[in-house]
Design a protein around this motif. Structure first.
Motif, PDB file in Angstrom:
ATOM      1  N   UNK A  18      -2.051  -7.130   2.761  1.00 55.12           N
ATOM      2  CA  UNK A  18      -1.102  -7.501   1.759  1.00 55.12           C
ATOM      3  C   UNK A  18      -1.521  -7.490   0.314  1.00 55.12           C
ATOM      4  N   UNK A  19      -2.712  -7.862   0.199  1.00 57.84           N
ATOM      5  CA  UNK A  19      -3.208  -7.897  -1.224  1.00 57.84           C
ATOM      6  C   UNK A  19      -3.191  -6.321  -1.931  1.00 57.84           C
ATOM      7  N   UNK A  20      -2.423  -6.293  -2.709  1.00 56.40           N
ATOM      8  CA  UNK A  20      -2.520  -4.679  -3.577  1.00 56.40           C
ATOM      9  C   UNK A  20      -3.729  -4.648  -4.461  1.00 56.40           C
ATOM     10  N   UNK A  68       2.974 -14.302  -4.572  1.00 53.04           N
ATOM     11  CA  UNK A  68       1.619 -13.583  -3.873  1.00 53.04           C
ATOM     12  C   UNK A  68       2.072 -13.145  -2.639  1.00 53.04           C
ATOM     13  N   UNK A  69       1.644 -11.625  -2.332  1.00 50.58           N
ATOM     14  CA  UNK A  69       1.761 -11.139  -1.142  1.00 50.58           C
ATOM     15  C   UNK A  69       1.122 -11.617  -0.268  1.00 50.58           C
ATOM     16  N   UNK A  70      -0.011 -12.028  -0.256  1.00 50.29           N
ATOM     17  CA  UNK A  70      -0.863 -12.459   0.617  1.00 50.29           C
ATOM     18  C   UNK A  70      -0.458 -13.645   1.222  1.00 50.29           C
ATOM     19  N   UNK A  71       0.131 -14.764   0.502  1.00 53.43           N
ATOM     20  CA  UNK A  71       0.810 -16.081   0.976  1.00 53.43           C
ATOM     21  C   UNK A  71       2.065 -15.600   1.789  1.00 53.43           C
ATOM     22  N   UNK A  72       2.862 -14.595   1.166  1.00 57.60           N
ATOM     23  CA  UNK A  72       3.937 -14.376   2.133  1.00 57.60           C
ATOM     24  C   UNK A  72       3.752 -14.001   3.556  1.00 57.60           C
ATOM     25  N   UNK A  73       2.425 -13.400   3.871  1.00 61.17           N
ATOM     26  CA  UNK A  73       2.429 -12.399   5.196  1.00 61.17           C
ATOM     27  C   UNK A  73       1.506 -13.549   5.969  1.00 61.17           C
ATOM     28  N   UNK A  82       0.819  -1.313  -0.034  1.00 59.78           N
ATOM     29  CA  UNK A  82      -0.278   0.183   0.055  1.00 59.78           C
ATOM     30  C   UNK A  82       0.886   1.349   0.042  1.00 59.78           C
ATOM     31  N   UNK A  83       0.432   2.195  -0.791  1.00 63.30           N
ATOM     32  CA  UNK A  83       1.290   3.263  -0.921  1.00 63.30           C
ATOM     33  C   UNK A  83       1.703   4.154   0.277  1.00 63.30           C
TER      34      UNK A  83
END
Lengths: 777, 225
Positions: free
Chosen positions: A634-636, A599-604, A251-252
């Motif tokens: 995390x999901x952009x 995937x950022x979601x999986x990472x976190x 997120x920015x």
């Protein structure tokens, strides 16, 4: 000779006078500090009663949350963290004050701080305990907290957070306990037989045979030295790691390398303010004016001012650098902070929380106890607001082409926050009742009475910062040189060697057993013998997508998906956004989960509830999900949905046997999303969305065999991608989505780009599960 | 008589429109028959680049140059079937078109070389069987930088149907990997906690050992005890 005798007489008289003044001063100190341990007035019980009343109300509010789910809060998908997480960060912040500040001041041998170290260390322990409650309260499935132990993943920032907090809390409690030992012994000896049995037992046990021998003193000093050195990096790491929970997202407003420094500085800043406030309260309640003087307030005030200057510098650095570039998300964020809905809070934080405290302390006229307390109060309020702004304003920046969401906490959230503060005050009050709030022995050894308040007593000046001999030198005390402590260099090396070996071997043994217990494999790209795995992908041909304007219906991909998956309202797992085009007009962009290969979601995910299947599809196991919503942060692409309440699904959906690839029936307090329908594809069928599309705009394919189809045509996937200039959403993020887009605005099905608007999505079921509620995103 | 004249004129008009109206197909010279041959390795390595060629010639065996040859196959996927163009090439002076494309097929497939004809030559095609069954994965994805102990694949939820252990030593090493997952963090934690224990042990041991040897005179009536 007479002169000499007279001088001896005078010196002897002066010494006796000093000893007597010092002994009286010590007696007053002990009396004041031990007074709460000796007796309890009605005011104390009344205070506890008030706190318990607030706490009970908060418990009632939490019971409502447990009963109905997080729908009783005003958190929703697009601002999925709010008051609870802001308060978590705030309490973690003020916890820094204590142990970190105490350790730094001890390391630098600042004498003035001895009377406040105990309070500071109290704050740390209590604030950490209260802080740790908030993420648990914020969880959709607190009943699954144990999953953190069973399925915990090192890769998740939340897991780093938990490990850091537990480590810091343990270290802080040890660090609190060590300097308490001589005071426990003092309590043991001073309170006498008239003290209750439990109190005698407590102090006798906790004093662990302390008798103040030189060897014991040296042991204590060394143990404290170890802890004060270790605790500083641990304390810094805690708030750095807390900041990473946010800074690791795409997120920015949160995507900043400065966050760690920002959080640590902010934590110390708010922590010092918390110490000043607690110091003022205890000074007033326990009549400690003689021992907590203006010196402590002014010195802490100077520290506060220094941190205010650092915070000011960091804010300027942050907003000037990002504001200068004005990337799209940052522009929105800065506008909403400085001119938009958060302007009031933001300017209070900047002016009231940083500038005004700095001025109050800088000016000699306001650098009084009252002025410094006022500055501390401003800082505490402002720093809570800063935490709130980081999270709520940060989450409000739209990730896709949707209007920004709004959030104002519900009564349940405010009640639980009040309960958090009440619990904090309650534990501090109980601590102050059970233990000496001032480190008596350290004050005596390091400080002695203030010269101004005890004229004629010059003994205090005899005790330098490094002098650990008692200030009250009783003639009966035999001054024996401190013997060597029975820990040799060899033993130290042995311990260090053991630690090094353990550090290398321990984790292997520990986590091997855990993996065995879960029985899970880590192989993500395995191939079942005799069969090649599919690598599912999707191509959405926007030239053929008119948002279903031509058929006069809501987007049929969304409708088919909802019907096929029993997706609860308002979840649109594939949502048709309508962003503007550069030359005017709009296009329709059906947006499912992008099934990122990175995937950022999986990472976190802290428990591995969301994971990449070997076929590349990102799935969620709702039976493992703890509802922390870190994946949503995390999901952009804003493609994750939370079941805030009892999901509004048709009764027949509950008849389905739950499966990870089906995600049905929906489970309250867990996250859901588009799963790419791998079950349908395995069965030789297109996903629901592709089946539903009347214009055949959605191709579903296999990267492994390089083929895709929209149900009408079969194409060679790689050629189709190349020949049609396909692109990914937010390609710059490096998430490597498996959803590709062919640019267009429905021109191949006759749509004019300026024919805007589409019909709203509808959920078809007439009957919904009893007790279910509909929420908005 | 008039009727006859009218009829003749009408017939003439119809013939005129049939002959000269826009879009009317004129009689053309017959297209020259063509022949095409396709060459491809019978058992290429799946996942590798497949080089195939086609030779296009007229009925006399003269090569046809600058002609487009399409290499296609009929592909079925999720219930749909289409002719899929795999590659296309232009014939050289020898009438030869050589193309390369990735062989992503999971088994044998019928490869067709197709000349779609032009104003001079008639369309023609030829087919050959290519490929062999292989279970090796073709599509490879590798994103980011490998940092031992951190960015290993996550512990996934059960997908027993598609997960299986590798046999042999490589499988054994892979099975050990989860145990090493996150070891840098674990090592730091271990060090910090060891320091805690060290400090605790230190003070408890010293306190216990000194408690029996303490000199009663060292206890002050006030202040430190």
């Amino acid at each position: 000779m007479d002169e000499l005798n007279q001088r001896d007489d005078f010196t002897g008289w002066q010494g006796r006078f000093e000893t007597r003044v010092l002994a009286e001063w010590q007696a007053r100190l002990e009396d004041r500090v031990l007074a709460p341990l000796r007796g309890t007035g009605w005011r104390y019980y009344a205070w506890l009663g008030c706190l318990l009343a607030v706490l009970s109300w908060a418990l009632y509010a939490y019971s409502q949350q447990l009963q109905y789910g997080l729908i009783v809060t005003n958190l929703r998908d697009r601002i999925s963290w709010g008051l609870y997480i802001a308060s978590f960060v705030f309490f973690i912040g003020i916890s820094h004050a204590g142990t970190l500040l105490s350790a730094i001041l001890r390391v630098t041998r600042a004498r003035w701080q001895m009377s406040i170290t105990r309070m500071a260390e109290f704050i740390t322990g209590v604030a950490l305990m209260v802080a740790a409650l908030f993420p648990a309260i914020d969880m959709g499935r607190p009943d699954r907290l144990v999953n953190m132990l069973i399925f915990g993943r090192w890769q998740s920032p939340l897991m780093w957070d938990i490990l850091a907090i537990i480590t810091y809390l343990t270290g802080s409690l040890i660090y609190l306990y060590f300097p308490l030992i001589p005071d426990f012994a003092l309590c043991r000896d001073r309170l006498g037989p008239q003290a209750p049995a439990w109190q005698r037992w407590l102090f006798t046990t906790a004093a662990i045979g302390w008798k103040g021998t030189p060897a014991q003193r040296q042991a204590l000093e060394r143990a404290m030295s170890i802890m004060m050195i270790v605790i500083i990096p641990v304390a810094v790491s805690v708030h750095t790691v807390v900041s990473w929970v946010f800074a690791m997202s795409l997120r920015d407003p949160l995507n900043s390398t400065l966050f760690g420094v920002f959080f640590v500085a902010g934590a110390i800043y708010s922590g010092i303010a918390a110490i000043i406030i607690l110091m003022a309260v205890l000074r007033w309640v326990m009549h400690l004016e003689e021992f907590i003087t203006k010196t402590q307030f002014v010195n802490l005030g100077y520290l506060l001012a220094t941190l205010a200057a650092i915070m000011g510098y960091l804010n300027i650095s942050e907003y000037v650098t990002t504001g200068y570039k004005m990337e799209e998300g940052i522009r929105f964020h800065i506008q909403q902070l400085m001119l938009g809905p958060f302007a009031g809070l933001f300017w209070f934080y900047i002016l009231g929380g940083i500038l005004l405290p700095l001025l109050l302390i800088a000016s000699a006229r306001t650098r009084t106890i009252k002025g410094i307390i006022a500055a501390a109060l401003l800082v505490i309020v402002a720093m809570w607001i800063e935490r709130y702004l980081i999270i709520v304003a940060g989450f409000r920046v739209p990730l896709m082409a949707y209007p920004p969401a709004n959030y104002s906490p519900s009564w349940v959230e405010w009640s639980i926050l009040a309960g958090g503060f009440a619990l904090f005050a309650l534990i501090i009050s109980i601590f102050a009742k059970l233990f000496p709030v001032v480190s008596i022995w350290e004050v005596i050894e390091h400080r002695g009475p203030e010269p101004a308040e005890a004229p004629g007593s010059s003994t205090a000046s005899h005790t330098g910062p490094g002098d650990h001999q008692p200030a009250a030198t009783n003639t009966t005390v035999r001054q024996t040189p401190p013997p060597q402590v029975s820990v040799t260099r060899r033993q130290t090396l042995q311990v260090l060697g053991f630690m090094a070996v353990g550090a290398l071997i321990g984790p292997s043994l520990l986590f091997k057993s855990r993996t065995k217990s879960t029985g899970l494999s880590m192989q993500s790209s395995d191939v079942t013998a005799g069969q090649r795995l599919r690598r599912w992908a999707m191509v959405i041909d926007l030239r053929n997508c008119d948002g279903c304007q031509s058929v006069g219906k809501p987007p049929q991909c969304t409708a088919a998906c909802i019907q096929g998956h029993f997706a609860p309202e308002p979840m649109e797992w594939i949502q048709v956004y309508e962003p503007s085009l550069p030359g005017g007009g709009t296009q329709f962009v059906p947006t499912p989960c992008q099934q990122c290969q990175n995937p950022p979601c999986v990472n976190v995910c802290p428990v591995g509830a969301t994971f990449s299947a070997p076929e590349g599809v990102v799935l969620i196991d709702q039976q493992r999900c703890i509802g922390c919503r870190l994946c949503m942060e995390a999901c952009p692409y804003d493609r994750r949905f939370f079941n805030w309440g009892e999901p509004p699904i048709p009764p027949e959906a509950t008849l389905i046997k739950y499966d990870v690839v089906m995600q049905s029936p929906a489970i309250r307090g867990t996250v859901m999303k588009c799963d790419f329908c791998p079950d349908l594809a395995e069965a030789g069928s297109l996903p629901y969305c592709a089946q539903g599309c009347p214009n055949h705009a959605i191709y579903y394919g296999d990267l492994e065999e390089d083929v895709a189809t929209n149900g009408r045509d079969v194409v060679k996937l790689s050629r189709f991608l190349s020949e049609n200039s396909t692109y990914h959403l937010k390609e710059n993020l490096g998430t490597q989505p498996r959803v590709y887009y062919v640019p267009g605005h429905g021109e191949l099905v006759g749509r004019d780009a300026f024919a805007t608007g589409r019909l709203p999505t509808k959920w078809p079921w007439l009957e919904k599960l009893k007790g279910s509620k509909i929420w908005t995103r | 008589m008039d009727k006859i004249v009218v009829r003749v004129l009408m017939i003439a008009m119809v013939l005129y429109f049939l002959a000269f109206a826009p879009g009317t197909v004129h009689a053309q010279n017959p297209l020259q028959p063509t022949q095409i041959m396709i060459g491809a390795p019978a058992t290429p390595k799946p996942g590798g680049l497949l080089t195939v060629q086609a030779v296009l010639a007229d009925s006399q065996g003269h090569p046809i140059s600058k002609a487009i040859v399409y290499f296609t196959t009929q592909q079925k996927f999720l219930g749909s079937t289409s002719d899929v163009v795999l590659a296309q090439g232009v014939t050289n002076a020898s009438g030869q078109a050589v193309v390369q494309f990735a062989d992503d097929f999971s088994g044998a497939f019928a490869l067709q070389a197709e000349f779609r004809g032009d104003t001079q030559y008639a369309p023609v095609n030829a087919t050959t069987q290519v490929g062999a069954v292989d279970t090796a994965q073709v599509y490879v994805e590798h994103i980011g930088v490998d940092i031992p102990g951190f960015n290993v694949p996550p512990v996934g939820a059960p997908m027993a149907s598609i997960q299986s252990a590798q046999p042999g030593i490589s499988g054994f090493i892979q099975s050990l990997w989860p145990a090493m997952n996150g070891w840098p963090i674990a090592a730091v934690l271990f060090l910090v906690w060891s320091m805690y224990l060290f400090a605790i042990k230190f003070i408890f041991r010293t306190a216990a050992s000194e408690s029996d040897e303490v000199d009663a005179h060292s206890i002050m009536p006030r202040g430190l005890v």
